[in-house]
Write a protein that holds these residues in place. Structure first.
Motif, mmCIF file in Angstrom:
data_model
loop_
_atom_site.group_PDB
_atom_site.id
_atom_site.type_symbol
_atom_site.label_atom_id
_atom_site.label_comp_id
_atom_site.label_asym_id
_atom_site.label_seq_id
_atom_site.Cartn_x
_atom_site.Cartn_y
_atom_site.Cartn_z
ATOM 1 N N ILE A 182 -4.568 -1.700 1.961
ATOM 2 C CA ILE A 182 -4.226 -3.008 1.400
ATOM 3 C C ILE A 182 -3.653 -3.909 2.484
ATOM 4 O O ILE A 182 -2.808 -3.485 3.279
ATOM 5 C CB ILE A 182 -3.206 -2.848 0.253
ATOM 6 C CG1 ILE A 182 -3.801 -2.000 -0.881
ATOM 7 C CG2 ILE A 182 -2.738 -4.203 -0.259
ATOM 8 C CD1 ILE A 182 -4.996 -2.624 -1.577
ATOM 9 N N ASP A 183 -4.111 -5.149 2.524
ATOM 10 C CA ASP A 183 -3.686 -6.136 3.527
ATOM 11 C C ASP A 183 -4.126 -5.683 4.921
ATOM 12 O O ASP A 183 -4.754 -4.639 5.082
ATOM 13 C CB ASP A 183 -2.182 -6.394 3.472
ATOM 14 C CG ASP A 183 -1.734 -6.920 2.117
ATOM 15 O OD1 ASP A 183 -2.538 -7.613 1.465
ATOM 16 O OD2 ASP A 183 -0.592 -6.625 1.711
ATOM 17 N N VAL A 184 -3.759 -6.460 5.942
ATOM 18 C CA VAL A 184 -4.205 -6.173 7.301
ATOM 19 C C VAL A 184 -2.999 -5.967 8.211
ATOM 20 O O VAL A 184 -2.125 -6.842 8.286
ATOM 21 C CB VAL A 184 -5.070 -7.334 7.846
ATOM 22 C CG1 VAL A 184 -5.496 -7.050 9.281
ATOM 23 C CG2 VAL A 184 -6.298 -7.544 6.958
ATOM 24 N N PRO A 185 -2.909 -4.841 8.903
ATOM 25 C CA PRO A 185 -1.793 -4.631 9.829
ATOM 26 C C PRO A 185 -1.746 -5.716 10.901
ATOM 27 O O PRO A 185 -2.792 -6.178 11.370
ATOM 28 C CB PRO A 185 -2.099 -3.254 10.438
ATOM 29 C CG PRO A 185 -2.955 -2.565 9.419
ATOM 30 C CD PRO A 185 -3.792 -3.652 8.813
ATOM 31 N N SER A 186 -0.553 -6.116 11.271
ATOM 32 C CA SER A 186 -0.405 -7.177 12.277
ATOM 33 C C SER A 186 -0.744 -6.682 13.674
ATOM 34 O O SER A 186 -1.045 -7.474 14.566
ATOM 35 C CB SER A 186 1.032 -7.724 12.258
ATOM 36 O OG SER A 186 1.960 -6.670 12.487
ATOM 37 N N ILE A 187 -0.690 -5.368 13.872
ATOM 38 C CA ILE A 187 -1.050 -4.762 15.156
ATOM 39 C C ILE A 187 -2.325 -3.949 14.944
ATOM 40 O O ILE A 187 -2.405 -3.129 14.028
ATOM 41 C CB ILE A 187 0.078 -3.841 15.668
ATOM 42 C CG1 ILE A 187 1.362 -4.652 15.880
ATOM 43 C CG2 ILE A 187 -0.327 -3.133 16.948
ATOM 44 C CD1 ILE A 187 2.565 -3.813 16.213
ATOM 45 N N ASP A 188 -3.332 -4.199 15.781
ATOM 46 C CA ASP A 188 -4.624 -3.541 15.597
ATOM 47 C C ASP A 188 -4.610 -2.058 15.952
ATOM 48 O O ASP A 188 -5.404 -1.282 15.420
ATOM 49 C CB ASP A 188 -5.698 -4.241 16.436
ATOM 50 C CG ASP A 188 -6.139 -5.555 15.821
ATOM 51 O OD1 ASP A 188 -5.841 -5.785 14.630
ATOM 52 O OD2 ASP A 188 -6.778 -6.353 16.528
ATOM 53 N N HIS A 249 2.646 7.520 5.332
ATOM 54 C CA HIS A 249 2.880 6.637 6.466
ATOM 55 C C HIS A 249 2.322 5.238 6.232
ATOM 56 O O HIS A 249 2.983 4.238 6.507
ATOM 57 C CB HIS A 249 2.270 7.240 7.737
ATOM 58 C CG HIS A 249 3.224 8.110 8.496
ATOM 59 N ND1 HIS A 249 2.852 8.835 9.611
ATOM 60 C CD2 HIS A 249 4.554 8.372 8.316
ATOM 61 C CE1 HIS A 249 3.900 9.510 10.074
ATOM 62 N NE2 HIS A 249 4.937 9.237 9.310
ATOM 63 N N MET A 250 1.089 5.156 5.744
ATOM 64 C CA MET A 250 0.497 3.837 5.545
ATOM 65 C C MET A 250 1.242 3.058 4.453
ATOM 66 O O MET A 250 1.443 1.846 4.567
ATOM 67 C CB MET A 250 -0.985 3.958 5.215
ATOM 68 C CG MET A 250 -1.830 4.543 6.351
ATOM 69 S SD MET A 250 -1.512 3.803 7.990
ATOM 70 C CE MET A 250 -2.157 2.140 7.736
ATOM 71 N N ALA A 251 1.676 3.756 3.414
ATOM 72 C CA ALA A 251 2.454 3.079 2.369
ATOM 73 C C ALA A 251 3.798 2.617 2.919
ATOM 74 O O ALA A 251 4.285 1.530 2.579
ATOM 75 C CB ALA A 251 2.661 4.012 1.184
ATOM 76 N N ALA A 252 4.397 3.420 3.809
ATOM 77 C CA ALA A 252 5.715 3.091 4.355
ATOM 78 C C ALA A 252 5.694 1.831 5.211
ATOM 79 O O ALA A 252 6.703 1.120 5.301
ATOM 80 C CB ALA A 252 6.253 4.270 5.159
ATOM 81 N N ILE A 253 4.555 1.540 5.851
ATOM 82 C CA ILE A 253 4.481 0.330 6.677
ATOM 83 C C ILE A 253 3.863 -0.846 5.908
ATOM 84 O O ILE A 253 3.507 -1.863 6.491
ATOM 85 C CB ILE A 253 3.708 0.579 7.983
ATOM 86 C CG1 ILE A 253 2.242 0.937 7.722
ATOM 87 C CG2 ILE A 253 4.391 1.657 8.812
ATOM 88 C CD1 ILE A 253 1.375 0.980 8.978
ATOM 89 N N GLY A 254 3.749 -0.682 4.597
ATOM 90 C CA GLY A 254 3.285 -1.783 3.755
ATOM 91 C C GLY A 254 1.792 -1.903 3.585
ATOM 92 O O GLY A 254 1.306 -2.938 3.116
ATOM 93 N N HIS A 255 1.042 -0.846 3.938
ATOM 94 C CA HIS A 255 -0.417 -0.888 3.833
ATOM 95 C C HIS A 255 -0.924 0.382 3.154
ATOM 96 O O HIS A 255 -1.594 1.227 3.786
ATOM 97 C CB HIS A 255 -1.056 -1.049 5.209
ATOM 98 C CG HIS A 255 -0.615 -2.273 5.936
ATOM 99 N ND1 HIS A 255 -1.043 -3.532 5.570
ATOM 100 C CD2 HIS A 255 0.257 -2.431 6.966
ATOM 101 C CE1 HIS A 255 -0.468 -4.421 6.378
ATOM 102 N NE2 HIS A 255 0.327 -3.781 7.222
ATOM 103 N N PRO A 256 -0.626 0.560 1.859
ATOM 104 C CA PRO A 256 -1.081 1.771 1.166
ATOM 105 C C PRO A 256 -2.597 1.873 1.153
ATOM 106 O O PRO A 256 -3.312 0.868 1.228
ATOM 107 C CB PRO A 256 -0.514 1.598 -0.243
ATOM 108 C CG PRO A 256 -0.333 0.126 -0.412
ATOM 109 C CD PRO A 256 0.065 -0.380 0.950
ATOM 110 N N ILE A 257 -3.076 3.096 1.074
ATOM 111 C CA ILE A 257 -4.520 3.335 1.035
ATOM 112 C C ILE A 257 -5.064 2.885 -0.320
ATOM 113 O O ILE A 257 -4.464 3.141 -1.366
ATOM 114 C CB ILE A 257 -4.814 4.823 1.284
ATOM 115 C CG1 ILE A 257 -4.421 5.174 2.734
ATOM 116 C CG2 ILE A 257 -6.280 5.151 1.028
ATOM 117 C CD1 ILE A 257 -4.446 6.647 3.042
#
Length: 363
Positions: A182-188, A249-257
């Motif tokens: 969900i959404d796009v990480p600010s760092i690629d 981990h992905m949920a913790a940084i605001g980008h859940p699967i």
């Protein structure tokens, strides 16, 4: 029923668990009373040393288990394995994407558990009888979550199981995952370093970030493509093997699967025809082979994941063109600090040398 001593290599996903928990996972028909008796009488051994029900085990070790005790009159007999049907044999045979004398690699479909448990009657472990040869039965050496699809390595011999278990525990085996988030990480290209522990009150079924009590966990992610700010297609590279690591981990940084309601709640689901199934796929596995060389296998996407990529305008081939430097993890925070201290020390030495040089006279 066997009347010989049994030897079980400890798999990657059993690293750190208690002996009694191992029996619940792998020999559920063995009573705790029997395990305690074997331990008390020295018949239960771990790498040759006595071990108790509450002791913890490590991947790569070998657990020696004595023969099953005879069933006494009036006791419930041990359940025999139900022979697989032709449909079950065909089902698991279609999953095979690599086969040799030491290993199988399966492309596990989403929704199929790797191992059995409460109310879980159909699972990969139960289907491995399809590949048994006499008393030799393939063994799992790692696991995938029930809703995660993709490459799953299975050892065909006890020797191979021990070899692969050590490869996973020493982190020489490499797994590459694809996911929609969900959404796009600010760092690629980033590294998530957040310790994980079992979340209290969930019966160990969910992990959470716990820097004080958790176990170290590292995940690298790389953005492959993005659909505006709505979602991103990412490559995930775990450098540790904690339970639910990628999901937590992905949920913790605001980008859940996408589709992972357990860790992302309702925010983890997309509209517009995108499947509600979890979009996490073990795309590739690379591991040394016990007979030399290496196994390097890629697993095709399940239908729902491939359809979601198409709906979002992503080209599946794009995921195959990232630089192949996944084995070179960015340095950890500890390594960066150590390098910085060493550099600072070197600079200080050079400056002291310069001051001494300026103070000397030349004739």
């Amino acid at each position: 029923m066997t009347d010989t001593v049994r030897q079980y290599p400890i798999g990657y996903d059993d690293d750190g668990i208690r002996v009694d928990r191992w029996f619940k996972r792998h020999l559920p028909d063995t009573s705790f009373t029997a395990v305690a008796k074997w331990a008390r009488t020295g018949q239960l051994r771990l790498d040759g040393a006595r071990v108790g029900p509450g002791d913890r085990i490590a991947a790569g070790q070998v657990l020696r288990v004595p023969p099953p005790e005879p069933v006494r009159v009036g006791e419930k007999p041990v359940r025999e394995r139900t022979p697989l049907t032709d449909d079950q044999i065909g089902y698991v045979s279609e999953m095979v994407i690599h086969r040799d004398a030491a290993a199988l690699v399966l492309n596990k479909p989403p929704g199929l558990a790797t191992q059995g448990g409460t109310k879980t009657t159909e699972h990969v472990d139960g289907l491995l009888d399809a590949f048994a040869e006499g008393d030799a039965r393939p063994k799992l050496v790692h696991r995938l979550d029930k809703d995660t699809s993709g490459a799953l390595l299975v050892a065909r011999t006890a020797r191979a199981a021990g070899f692969f278990a050590k490869a996973f525990s020493s982190r020489t085996a490499r797994k590459t995952y694809w996911a929609l988030v969900i959404d796009v990480p600010s760092i690629d290209d980033g590294m998530v370093e957040l310790a994980l522990a079992k979340q209290p009150g969930t019966g160990g079924e969910k992990m959470h970030v716990d820097e004080a009590e958790g176990l170290a966990a590292r995940t690298r992610y790389r953005v492959i493509e993005r659909a505006g700010n709505r979602t991103a297609w990412v490559e995930l590279l775990p450098f540790t093997g904690r339970t639910h690591q990628l999901r937590a981990h992905m949920a913790a940084i605001g980008h859940p699967i996408v589709g992972d309601g357990k860790y992302g709640g309702q925010a983890a689901f997309l509209t517009g025809g995108i499947s509600r199934k979890m979009h996490l796929h073990a795309r590739r596995i690379r591991v040394d082979h016990p007979d030399g060389g290496a196994i390097d296998v890629t697993a095709e996407l399940p239908t729902h994941f491939a359809e979601s990529l198409a709906l979002l305008g992503f080209e599946e081939m794009s995921g195959n063109f990232l630089p192949d430097d996944s084995e070179k993890a960015p340095p950890s925070k500890e390594v960066i600090k150590t390098r910085a201290k060493a550099h600072a020390k070197s600079v200080r030495k050079e400056r002291r040398g310069e001051r001494r040089g300026r103070g000397e006279r030349t004739n």
